[in-house]
Scaffold this motif. Structure first.
Motif, PDB file in Angstrom:
ATOM      1  N   ARG A   1      43.259  37.025  43.728  1.00 54.36           N
ATOM      2  CA  ARG A   1      43.488  37.044  42.538  1.00 54.36           C
ATOM      3  C   ARG A   1      43.624  38.568  41.704  1.00 54.36           C
ATOM      4  O   ARG A   1      44.460  38.801  40.722  1.00 54.36           O
ATOM      5  CB  ARG A   1      42.568  36.311  41.475  1.00 54.36           C
ATOM      6  CG  ARG A   1      42.928  34.872  41.313  1.00 54.36           C
ATOM      7  CD  ARG A   1      42.012  33.879  40.691  1.00 54.36           C
ATOM      8  NE  ARG A   1      40.662  33.722  41.775  1.00 54.36           N
ATOM      9  CZ  ARG A   1      39.800  33.052  41.148  1.00 54.36           C
ATOM     10  NH1 ARG A   1      39.802  32.976  40.013  1.00 54.36           N
ATOM     11  NH2 ARG A   1      38.833  33.004  42.142  1.00 54.36           N
TER      12      ARG A   1
ATOM     13  N   LEU B   1      49.194  36.012  34.052  1.00 58.35           N
ATOM     14  CA  LEU B   1      49.356  34.625  33.261  1.00 58.35           C
ATOM     15  C   LEU B   1      50.303  33.744  33.730  1.00 58.35           C
ATOM     16  O   LEU B   1      50.136  32.603  33.920  1.00 58.35           O
ATOM     17  CB  LEU B   1      49.438  35.045  31.563  1.00 58.35           C
ATOM     18  CG  LEU B   1      48.373  35.535  30.971  1.00 58.35           C
ATOM     19  CD1 LEU B   1      48.729  35.641  29.415  1.00 58.35           C
ATOM     20  CD2 LEU B   1      47.180  34.648  30.913  1.00 58.35           C
TER      21      LEU B   1
ATOM     22  N   LEU C   1      51.459  33.747  36.447  1.00 57.29           N
ATOM     23  CA  LEU C   1      51.286  33.166  37.843  1.00 57.29           C
ATOM     24  C   LEU C   1      49.963  32.387  37.819  1.00 57.29           C
ATOM     25  O   LEU C   1      49.544  32.105  38.824  1.00 57.29           O
ATOM     26  CB  LEU C   1      51.147  34.450  38.841  1.00 57.29           C
ATOM     27  CG  LEU C   1      52.508  34.962  39.377  1.00 57.29           C
ATOM     28  CD1 LEU C   1      52.264  36.178  39.979  1.00 57.29           C
ATOM     29  CD2 LEU C   1      53.367  34.185  39.575  1.00 57.29           C
ATOM     30  N   GLY C   2      49.318  31.975  36.662  1.00 54.05           N
ATOM     31  CA  GLY C   2      48.306  31.085  36.653  1.00 54.05           C
ATOM     32  C   GLY C   2      46.979  31.620  36.832  1.00 54.05           C
ATOM     33  O   GLY C   2      45.999  30.934  37.165  1.00 54.05           O
ATOM     34  N   VAL C   3      46.818  33.079  36.740  1.00 56.43           N
ATOM     35  CA  VAL C   3      45.579  33.552  36.584  1.00 56.43           C
ATOM     36  C   VAL C   3      45.066  33.818  35.398  1.00 56.43           C
ATOM     37  O   VAL C   3      45.464  34.149  34.451  1.00 56.43           O
ATOM     38  CB  VAL C   3      45.657  35.116  37.638  1.00 56.43           C
ATOM     39  CG1 VAL C   3      44.288  35.624  37.479  1.00 56.43           C
ATOM     40  CG2 VAL C   3      46.007  34.737  38.950  1.00 56.43           C
TER      41      VAL C   3
END
Lengths: 355, 252
Positions: A238, A250, A252-254
């Motif tokens: 991450r 954001l 990529l969903g982190v």
């Protein structure tokens, strides 16, 4: 599709959408490309060489010129080595992490005056409470208090400097220099105001050096650094994403803000550890973080972090060894590191300005 | 379906989005057009949760973007903003492979790698795939970024100026690729486009924004008229039909 737990472990590939099924041919499993394989091999070779160098430096430091009561001498040297390993790891990790969350390759906590901030906190605590109260307190408890204050103020300093994002690099460097000097001057002012007895106590804790470190503090520090290293290793994938910047992370969903906040707490703790043990070593972090990236040729934290830590240990232990055995001087390692690191820092700044 | 309800966004005193309500049906290509500072990019950023709204809600297939966990959303919606400065040094292949992160969490499977290679081939990036690009040309970098977002393989793809820095050939190629994603794979593509003619030739729906509000929305045929375009851009634009497409002429 179900949300996967936020673990860096290989999450199951989400159920393939129709597009996935259609765009991927039913070919044989694909491995890394030849260039990627070569790059991975190189990374591994570099890590192995760095590990060898670190081990050689440690062994050399332990064994060269060992005379007289070798048991006693070895014990003394082991403690020194342990200190340098803890400090090196702390400085290397905190610098790499700081560069990742701030999105640049020039600034480090040292450059931004974080270690001076810790010195100021130490001084102010002595100033406010007096050495007598403090000497009766548990040193570990005292350290915990200092670290807590450090986390708080380092967080505030970060918000102040990086709050709205997109600051110019030179403004940040300037701010770092100004804050570093400010904290340094405030500490020296406070240390002039306190009474002489308190000052002696303070000086003991400020200028510990690698020679006389409190074993209790060292054990606690080692524990903290080990915990931070494990935490960082688990977060490495991450962190790679966070290094791409906020928008990409954001997308990529982190959870960017959450990762950044936690990283900052860890950085503050690591800076506290290294500063509490040996005082500020401003440019060491910058030196090893940049060198680690250049030598391994990657940005991935799984490789860069251990490389930087090994480099830091090599520089500290090897430098101390050369200083003590070759030049028979005893103290000035941080001077040399800061000189080399400072020159490197200027070179980096000039290179960045040409981009 | 993307549902935008009463979304407002302010920067200080400046109102960038002024109560925007808009529904984007699933499937097809939607272009958002408008003059500079009309709020197009901000709207895209709010929809993709990169920028929090000051008021109103955005839902994607019923998921509120403000409250849905980021990793869950990342498997349904992908976004590419305009300015993509990277402070890390990586190869094109590494960048494109990040598109698989929401699915694989950093450990690529064989299927992931296939998707990555397919995207690299499609955007003709094969020759540079393993090079560290310190100063890549804008066009190469733009193609690599779009390849990354497409690798994410999401139902919704939001792109801010995907034609940035691209030459004519690569622009046309990019548009055909986006078109194919909608037609063949049923994706919903929403993009901010500067050139009305690209919007006209390649989209199903056009949304026009002006001063932070949506001023018109409709099919390409409905929107590509001198009246609508004049109202959107404050500029006289002739519209001609060429090869089955409506082309606006505003160069004189």
């Amino acid at each position: 599709m179900t949300p996967s737990p936020p673990s860096p472990a290989p999450a199951p590939v989400s159920p393939a959408s129709p597009a996935t099924a259609r765009t991927s041919p039913p070919a044989a499993p694909r491995g890394l490309s030849p260039a990627q394989t070569a790059a991975r091999h190189r990374e591994r070779r570099v890590l192995a060489v760095l590990a060898l160098l670190a081990v050689a430096a440690v062994a050399g430091f332990c064994l060269i010129g060992l005379t007289g009561d070798w048991e006693y001498a070895l014990g003394l040297r082991t403690r020194k080595i342990a200190t340098m390993i803890v400090v090196g790891t702390a400085v290397a990790c905190s610098s790499v992490l700081f560069q990742t969350v701030t999105g640049n390759r020039v600034l480090t906590p040292g450059v931004m005056g974080f270690d001076q901030l810790f010195v100021l906190i130490q001084t102010l605590i002595v100033f406010l409470f007096g050495a007598l109260t403090l000497s009766s307190a548990d040193p570990r408890l005292l350290f915990a208090g200092q670290v807590a204050a450090m986390v708080l103020f380092a967080g505030a300093l970060y918000r102040l400097l990086f709050g709205r994002g997109g600051r110019d690099l030179y403004v940040l460097v300037l701010a770092g220099v100004v804050f570093g000097t400010l904290f340094g001057s405030l500490s020296s002012l406070a240390s002039r105001l306190i009474n002489p007895n308190d000052f002696v106590v303070l000086q003991d804790s400020l200028f510990a050096g690698f020679n006389q470190v409190d074993p209790d503090l060292l054990a606690l520090s080692a524990l903290l650094v080990a915990a931070a290293a494990v935490w960082t290793a688990r977060l490495a994938p991450r962190l790679d994403v966070v290094a791409l910047g906020r928008d990409h992370a954001l997308n990529l969903g982190v959870h960017h803000a959450r990762v950044v906040n936690r990283v900052l707490v860890v950085v503050a703790v690591l800076v506290s550890v290294s500063t509490a043990l040996v005082g500020p070593v401003t440019f060491l972090g910058l030196l090893v973080a940049s060198l680690a990236r250049q030598l391994t040729g990657t940005f991935r934290h799984g490789t860069v972090l251990p490389a930087a830590a090994l480099l830091a240990v090599t520089v500290l232990v090897g430098g101390q060894l050369v200083l003590e055995r070759v030049f028979t001087m005893d103290t000035a390692l941080s001077v040399i590191i800061n000189f080399a690191g400072g020159v490197y820092f200027i070179a980096l700044l000039i290179r960045e300005s040409r981009r | 379906m993307i549902e935008i309800k009463d979304v407002t966004k302010r920067y200080g005193e400046t109102v960038v989005l002024d109560g925007v309500s808009l529904t984007i049906a699933p499937g097809g290509v939607t272009s958002v057009i408008g003059a500079n500072d009309a709020g197009k990019s901000t709207l895209l950023s709010v929809v993709s949760r990169l920028v929090p709204a000051d008021g109103g809600t955005v839902t994607v297939d019923g998921m509120d973007v403000a409250t849905t966990p980021g990793d869950r959303l990342a498997r349904r919606l992908a976004v590419l903003r305009q300015d993509n400065h990277l402070s890390v040094r990586l190869t094109v292949r590494e960048l494109v492979a990040f598109g698989r992160f929401p699915h694989s969490g950093g450990r690529l499977t064989a299927a992931d790698r296939d998707l990555v290679e397919e995207a690299i081939d499609h955007f003709e990036l094969g020759d540079l795939a393993d090079r560290h690009l310190d100063q890549p040309s804008g066009g190469q970098w733009q193609r690599a970024h779009v390849a990354m977002v497409l690798c994410q393989d999401t139902d919704y793809v939001l792109l801010d100026e995907p034609l940035n820095n691209l030459d004519m050939r690569h622009s046309a190629q990019m548009m055909r690729r986006l078109r194919r994603m909608a037609d063949d794979y049923g994706k919903t593509v929403v993009m901010v486009v500067h050139d009305v003619n690209f919007a006209s030739c390649h989209s199903d729906t056009i949304v026009a924004m002006k001063d932070g509000s949506v001023v018109a929305q409709g099919t390409t045929v409905e929107m590509m008229t001198p009246e609508v375009l004049n109202a959107v851009y404050d500029l006289d634009i002739d519209v001609h039909e060429i090869g089955g497409h409506r082309i606006g002429v505003y160069f004189s």
